[in-house]
Design a protein around this motif. Structure first.
Motif, PDB file in Angstrom:
ATOM      1  N   PHE A  79       0.803  -1.224   0.000  1.00 54.58           N
ATOM      2  CA  PHE A  79       0.000   0.000   0.000  1.00 54.58           C
ATOM      3  C   PHE A  79       0.836   1.274   0.000  1.00 54.58           C
ATOM      4  O   PHE A  79       0.348   2.348   0.326  1.00 54.58           O
ATOM      5  CB  PHE A  79      -0.926   0.015   1.229  1.00 54.58           C
ATOM      6  CG  PHE A  79      -1.812  -1.195   1.305  1.00 54.58           C
ATOM      7  CD1 PHE A  79      -2.794  -1.421   0.345  1.00 54.58           C
ATOM      8  CD2 PHE A  79      -1.659  -2.117   2.335  1.00 54.58           C
ATOM      9  CE1 PHE A  79      -3.603  -2.537   0.412  1.00 54.58           C
ATOM     10  CE2 PHE A  79      -2.475  -3.240   2.404  1.00 54.58           C
ATOM     11  CZ  PHE A  79      -3.444  -3.455   1.445  1.00 54.58           C
ATOM     12  N   ALA A  80       2.135   1.156  -0.295  1.00 58.65           N
ATOM     13  CA  ALA A  80       3.008   2.336  -0.297  1.00 58.65           C
ATOM     14  C   ALA A  80       4.127   2.122  -1.300  1.00 58.65           C
ATOM     15  O   ALA A  80       4.390   0.987  -1.712  1.00 58.65           O
ATOM     16  CB  ALA A  80       3.598   2.552   1.100  1.00 58.65           C
ATOM     17  N   ILE A 111       3.449   6.325   5.315  1.00 60.95           N
ATOM     18  CA  ILE A 111       2.357   5.330   5.245  1.00 60.95           C
ATOM     19  C   ILE A 111       2.718   4.104   6.078  1.00 60.95           C
ATOM     20  O   ILE A 111       1.937   3.635   6.902  1.00 60.95           O
ATOM     21  CB  ILE A 111       2.052   4.943   3.784  1.00 60.95           C
ATOM     22  CG1 ILE A 111       1.557   6.180   3.029  1.00 60.95           C
ATOM     23  CG2 ILE A 111       1.028   3.809   3.720  1.00 60.95           C
ATOM     24  CD1 ILE A 111       1.286   5.957   1.563  1.00 60.95           C
ATOM     25  N   THR A 112       3.952   3.596   5.884  1.00 62.10           N
ATOM     26  CA  THR A 112       4.407   2.447   6.664  1.00 62.10           C
ATOM     27  C   THR A 112       4.407   2.771   8.158  1.00 62.10           C
ATOM     28  O   THR A 112       4.091   1.920   8.991  1.00 62.10           O
ATOM     29  CB  THR A 112       5.825   2.040   6.215  1.00 62.10           C
ATOM     30  OG1 THR A 112       5.760   1.646   4.850  1.00 62.10           O
ATOM     31  CG2 THR A 112       6.371   0.895   7.034  1.00 62.10           C
ATOM     32  N   PRO A 150      -3.608   4.467   2.307  1.00 62.72           N
ATOM     33  CA  PRO A 150      -2.983   3.381   1.531  1.00 62.72           C
ATOM     34  C   PRO A 150      -3.393   3.442   0.070  1.00 62.72           C
ATOM     35  O   PRO A 150      -4.472   3.921  -0.258  1.00 62.72           O
ATOM     36  CB  PRO A 150      -3.556   2.131   2.189  1.00 62.72           C
ATOM     37  CG  PRO A 150      -4.883   2.561   2.728  1.00 62.72           C
ATOM     38  CD  PRO A 150      -4.748   4.004   3.110  1.00 62.72           C
ATOM     39  N   LYS A 151      -2.508   2.975  -0.811  1.00 66.48           N
ATOM     40  CA  LYS A 151      -2.853   2.876  -2.230  1.00 66.48           C
ATOM     41  C   LYS A 151      -2.424   1.488  -2.697  1.00 66.48           C
ATOM     42  O   LYS A 151      -1.273   1.093  -2.488  1.00 66.48           O
ATOM     43  CB  LYS A 151      -2.107   3.963  -3.016  1.00 66.48           C
ATOM     44  CG  LYS A 151      -2.577   4.109  -4.438  1.00 66.48           C
ATOM     45  CD  LYS A 151      -2.036   5.402  -5.054  1.00 66.48           C
ATOM     46  CE  LYS A 151      -2.572   5.636  -6.453  1.00 66.48           C
ATOM     47  NZ  LYS A 151      -2.041   4.699  -7.452  1.00 66.48           N
ATOM     48  N   LYS A 209       0.285   0.478  12.793  1.00 66.85           N
ATOM     49  CA  LYS A 209      -1.107   0.845  12.547  1.00 66.85           C
ATOM     50  C   LYS A 209      -2.056   0.305  13.611  1.00 66.85           C
ATOM     51  O   LYS A 209      -3.172   0.774  13.772  1.00 66.85           O
ATOM     52  CB  LYS A 209      -1.572   0.281  11.184  1.00 66.85           C
ATOM     53  CG  LYS A 209      -0.880   0.928   9.991  1.00 66.85           C
ATOM     54  CD  LYS A 209      -1.600   0.643   8.683  1.00 66.85           C
ATOM     55  CE  LYS A 209      -1.545  -0.824   8.318  1.00 66.85           C
ATOM     56  NZ  LYS A 209      -2.138  -1.089   6.971  1.00 66.85           N
ATOM     57  N   THR A 211      -3.657  -5.166   7.498  1.00 66.34           N
ATOM     58  CA  THR A 211      -4.625  -5.158   6.402  1.00 66.34           C
ATOM     59  C   THR A 211      -4.521  -6.491   5.674  1.00 66.34           C
ATOM     60  O   THR A 211      -3.451  -6.872   5.184  1.00 66.34           O
ATOM     61  CB  THR A 211      -4.359  -3.985   5.442  1.00 66.34           C
ATOM     62  OG1 THR A 211      -4.282  -2.790   6.225  1.00 66.34           O
ATOM     63  CG2 THR A 211      -5.469  -3.855   4.417  1.00 66.34           C
ATOM     64  N   GLU A 251      -0.641  -7.768   4.199  1.00 69.90           N
ATOM     65  CA  GLU A 251       0.665  -7.130   4.344  1.00 69.90           C
ATOM     66  C   GLU A 251       1.435  -7.798   5.474  1.00 69.90           C
ATOM     67  O   GLU A 251       0.847  -8.344   6.402  1.00 69.90           O
ATOM     68  CB  GLU A 251       0.493  -5.645   4.636  1.00 69.90           C
ATOM     69  CG  GLU A 251      -0.289  -5.406   5.924  1.00 69.90           C
ATOM     70  CD  GLU A 251      -0.491  -3.933   6.219  1.00 69.90           C
ATOM     71  OE1 GLU A 251       0.173  -3.097   5.607  1.00 69.90           O
ATOM     72  OE2 GLU A 251      -1.334  -3.623   7.094  1.00 69.90           O
ATOM     73  N   GLY A 253       4.436  -3.911   5.768  1.00 63.09           N
ATOM     74  CA  GLY A 253       3.729  -3.507   4.554  1.00 63.09           C
ATOM     75  C   GLY A 253       4.173  -4.224   3.297  1.00 63.09           C
ATOM     76  O   GLY A 253       3.623  -3.988   2.218  1.00 63.09           O
TER      77      GLY A 253
END
Ligand code: MN
Length: 484
Positions: free
Chosen positions: A27-28, A45-46, A54-55, A93, A97, A131, A153
């Motif tokens: 996601f990063a 993001i991490t 996230p992407k 986080k 995810t 992840e 991640g």
């Protein structure tokens, strides 16, 4: 197997985490490169800074779909991600995810072959995307634990089998096949020591004839396929002993110790978190369209199974030879490329399975290389087929000189002075030998056929072993019958 063990059945289900070889995280855009300085592959993001979003990395989906297709799974067309909530220092986080309700691949099966030649199917429950967490390091500092978030991640697929594995051998063959598949598909390096491929085993036993599954124990921390086998064997015997003593088998997570070959309790399931999965609100659902699925399928590298089939049908190899050659992608590609340049398929196979493989096996490095080039192997096989080089001299002198050299066969033939004697020259030598032993020729013609060996020996001596034995034998028989 002891009498006691034969009263029980072993039932194992495996969970395999496969680290996907994408360049960036799930996601990063952080790099996924292994072995970098701790906490250098991390972004906001991490690190889960507030307000970051996230992407999704599309390459990771493609890799997961490849794995699903190779394992005969059904591919989900509509997927969401879920949050798996738990607290751990290597998880900034506070949740992982993952996919709970809608795994990207459903069902599936992987055929594996056993030592006795039988084939068994290992049934899969699912393959889902998730992840990885970071890494806690406890042995660098005496008082503190350290955290490296480079791995946090990184994309994984988790492959879950049904509880259908009935022996440590099946478990080990299955993992060997999975490792082969991920390497062929180029989605993971398959390295268990570095943790790119990790396996947990759910192990239970039951009395033969019982229908109900026994209480299962989860074993973690096995960093090689062999250790998975050892852990299963150890657990099988430990659980039988408990059962026989009327002790209960506790549902728990145990760690395998490779030094002692034993498992020990890490935590009981009662202490386990309730993960409270819920749909990840920061990621929209993703779909795998018909076109995208076709595209992935069309661009997917061949699986080991596909290569085996091809080697049998296209190059006429036995199933055994095809199995040995497809053991690694390196030897399979090598064989296939060489066979584009010569039609002596069986000879090529024999050279790879024999002398070439033994050089590779002696190579201790992480990535053993091929000892001779494709072209060198083509020339070698052709030289023997054309009668320019005897097989025994090829094995004894030419092949060892070829290993790790850039020389061509033509160069080596003259350099080592091993080129086979021409047919005319063989005939000349035969004539000389036959004329030198008139009595023996008579004896031969009168029935002492075993004298042929002595004549062969003489010819070989005079040609310094460079005469083609088959041709020499043929010409010698002719000469002995004719001579009067
Ligand atoms: Mn997992």
């Amino acid at each position: 197997m002891s009498d006691l063990a034969s009263k029980y059945e072993l039932i194992v289900g495996l969970e395999v985490h496969i680290q996907l070889a994408t360049e960036s995280k799930l996601f990063a855009s952080d790099s996924t490169a292994f072995g970098k300085n701790p906490n250098s592959n991390v972004s906001v993001i991490t690190l889960a800074h507030p307000g970051t979003m996230p992407k999704l990395n599309r390459k990771a989906i493609e890799y997961a779909v490849r794995m699903g297709l190779a394992c005969n799974c059904e591919i989900s067309r509509y997927c969401i991600f879920d949050r798996k909530n738990y607290f751990y220092p290597d998880l900034p986080k506070g949740f992982q995810t993952t996919q709970d309700k809608t795994p990207i691949c459903i069902g599936g099966n992987v055929p594996v072959s056993l030592k006795n030649g039988n084939e068994v199917d290992v049934t899969l429950n699912r393959i889902h995307l998730e992840e990885d967490a970071g890494k806690s390091i406890h042995d660098e500092d005496s008082s503190d634990s350290m955290i490296d978030l480079n791995r946090a991640g990184v994309p994984l697929v988790e492959l879950v089998t049904e509880p259908c594995i009935e022996s440590s051998e099946v478990a080990m063959s299955f993992l060997t096949e999975i490792r082969k598949i991920v390497r062929y598909l180029e989605i993971c390096d398959g390295n268990m020591e570095q943790g790119s491929l990790r396996c947990d085993a759910n192990i239970s036993i039951r009395k033969k004839g019982d229908k109900k599954l026994g209480q299962k124990v989860e074993v973690k921390n096995m960093n090689s396929i062999r250790n998975v086998g050892r852990a299963i064997e150890y657990e099988f015997n430990r659980q039988i002993e408990l059962k026989e003593n009327d002790d209960s088998i506790i549902s728990e997570t145990r760690l395998f110790d490779a030094n002692t070959g034993t498992t020990s309790s890490m935590r009981t399931k009662e202490e386990l978190n309730d993960y409270r999965y819920f749909p990840e609100p920061d990621l929209s659902p993703f779909t795998v369209s018909e076109e995208w699925l076709k595209e992935i399928q069309n661009n997917m590298p061949a699986t080991p199974g596909m290569k085996r089939e091809k080697f049998i049908s296209e190059f006429g190899l036995s199933p055994y030879d095809a199995g040995v050659l497809t053991d690694t992608k390196m030897t399979a590609d090598y064989f296939e490329n060489v066979c584009q340049k010569t039609t002596h398929y069986k000879q090529v196979a024999n050279w790879i399975m024999g002398p070439i493989k033994s050089v590779i096996n002696e190579d201790d490095s992480d990535e053993p290389a091929l000892p001779i080039t494709e072209n060198q192997l083509v020339e070698l096989v052709e030289a023997i087929a054309n009668g320019k080089l005897s097989h025994s001299l090829a094995m004894k002198k030419v092949f060892p000189a070829l290993v790790d050299s850039e020389k061509s066969i033509a160069e080596l033939l003259s350099e080592l002075d091993v080129e086979t004697v021409s047919q005319d020259d063989i005939s000349d030598v035969i004539l000389k030998v036959v004329n030198a032993f008139p009595d023996k020729v008579k004896a031969y013609q009168n029935g002492k056929k075993n004298l042929l060996g002595m004549f062969m020996g003489e010819v070989m001596k005079q040609t310094h072993g460079k005469a083609d034995p088959k041709k020499t034998n043929e010409l010698l028989l002719e000469a002995l019958e004719k001579k009067n």
